[in-house]
Design a protein around this motif. Structure first.
Motif: not given
Length: 407
Positions: A125, A166, A169, A325, A328-329
């Motif tokens: 990310k 965090e 992904l 997914r 959520r992310d």
């Protein structure tokens, strides 16, 4: 949107300048794992080796292409129970340009292919403050368990570093009960290894002039040392890579060639079975990759039923897993109860014009969709007026309504 793209480009350029980007091509050894599992056929099966099997390539490419080309939109739940499409920076980044090198289709096609082969796919990310502005594909990643879940050990450009959960992904494939997807290549190594060995053996036979194997004859009994020496010679000519080689024999031995028909030489039955066996590992009907079973045609209502079944039981679960997914992310924590990503599954009907026409007709005549909404689905301009009204057929109605002429 322009400010967003400029900011994302600036972040990626900073990474490139610092030597931390680690961009690799999909054909590089870092993109596709070269380590593998030794199969019962003696072949080492890795992701890279498995893709040399045409059935594996076709299963992975067909599935990844369908998933990556379906429209993906971001929606917001409204207070009245309806929803509104959101066209913000996050939506545009995920759909159109996850990074400065790939389009949305290219990025998600690669991630889906990696997930199908190894069970897991990873993207870093790229953050601008707390805002997600890009996704960079990661290769050569080893998830490491920690008390709070995972951290990710990345090897790029000869160096190794860790990324916290965090910042990654992590797309999981089938069987992620312990947090990691299962690898079809690892579990299906015997099936794919058999296909590799059969292809190699058939190729070696043709490369050596179709010289089939035979038997050795002697006019007299051989001593134990002679038998041992002969066995040593035979072992030097054993294996799929040595198929069809000509052996130099002592004078007491005579080679008698065995005759095989072309089907035996090409091992057609073995290779036909391998195609169907590989398809099972990826949940892809053989007809999808151009392989028809004996007595089956490539067209007809039966094939149509198979395709619809695959879209329902094969593709749809992949879409649901990806949506969960993403929600959520990728969506900010404060927006997760209201925002959500969703694939447009109606787009899968584009391949079947009859089904698409019947679907739109039923939606129109049942009062669910207006004519203008139906026209939008097939890229026709809106007409406005009556075309924007909902209608419904009235085959049955109360008698008092018929007597008064009401509809």
């Amino acid at each position: 949107m322009i400010r967003f793209l400029k900011a994302a480009t600036r972040v990626v350029r900073q990474e490139l300048a610092s030597g931390e980007s680690g961009w690799v091509s999909l054909s590089s050894s870092e993109a596709i794992s070269s380590s593998g599992v030794t199969s019962a056929a003696g072949k080492i099966v890795s992701e890279k080796a498995a893709l040399n099997v045409s059935a594996v390539w076709a299963c992975v490419s067909k599935t990844a292409q369908i998933v990556s080309t379906l429209p993906l939109d971001l929606f917001e739940k409204q207070s009245d129970g309806s929803r509104a499409k959101i066209e913000n920076d996050l939506s545009q980044m995920v759909k159109l340009s996850p990074n400065t090198i790939q389009t949305g289709v290219e990025h998600w096609e690669g991630q889906e292919a990696k997930k199908l082969l190894s069970g897991n796919a990873y993207s870093e990310k790229i953050l601008l403050g707390k805002r997600l502005v890009g996704l960079r594909p990661l290769h050569n990643v080893k998830p490491v368990r920690i008390p709070t879940g995972f951290k990710y050990r990345v090897t790029e450009n000869g160096r190794q570093y860790d990324l916290p959960a965090e910042k990654v992904l992590h797309m999981r494939g089938f069987g992620a009960g312990d947090g990691l997807g299962l690898s079809a290549v690892s579990y299906g190594a015997n099936s794919m290894g058999l296909a590799l060995a059969a292809d190699e053996t058939a190729g070696a036979v043709f490369a050596n002039g179709l010289m089939a194997s035979g038997i050795l004859k002697a006019d007299q009994s051989l001593t134990e040392p002679q038998r041992a020496k002969l066995q040593e010679m035979l072992e030097a000519y054993t294996g799929s890579k040595k198929a069809g080689k000509v052996m130099a024999l002592p004078g007491v031995l005579e080679f008698q060639q065995l005759q095989f028909n072309p089907e035996d030489i090409q091992m057609l039955e073995t290779r036909r079975f391998s195609v169907e066996d590989v398809c099972r590992w990826f949940g892809t009907p053989p007809i999808v990759i151009g392989h028809a079973s004996e007595g089956q045609t490539m067209w007809g209502s039966g094939v149509e039923s198979i395709m619809l079944s695959w879209l329902t039981t094969g593709i749809n679960p992949l879409l649901c897993r990806n949506e969960a997914r993403f929600n959520r992310d990728l969506i900010p924590i404060e927006k997760r109860r209201r925002w959500y990503f969703e694939y447009n599954r109606e787009a899968m009907l584009q391949m079947d014009s009859v089904a698409k026409g019947e679907f739109l007709s039923k939606m129109r005549t049942s009062g669910i969709m207006s004519a203008d909404e139906a026209r939008t689905k097939i890229n026709l301009p809106k007409r406005g007026g009556a075309a924007d009204q909902l209608i419904a057929q009235t085959a049955l109605a109360p008698l008092e309504k018929l007597m008064t002429g009401e509809k």
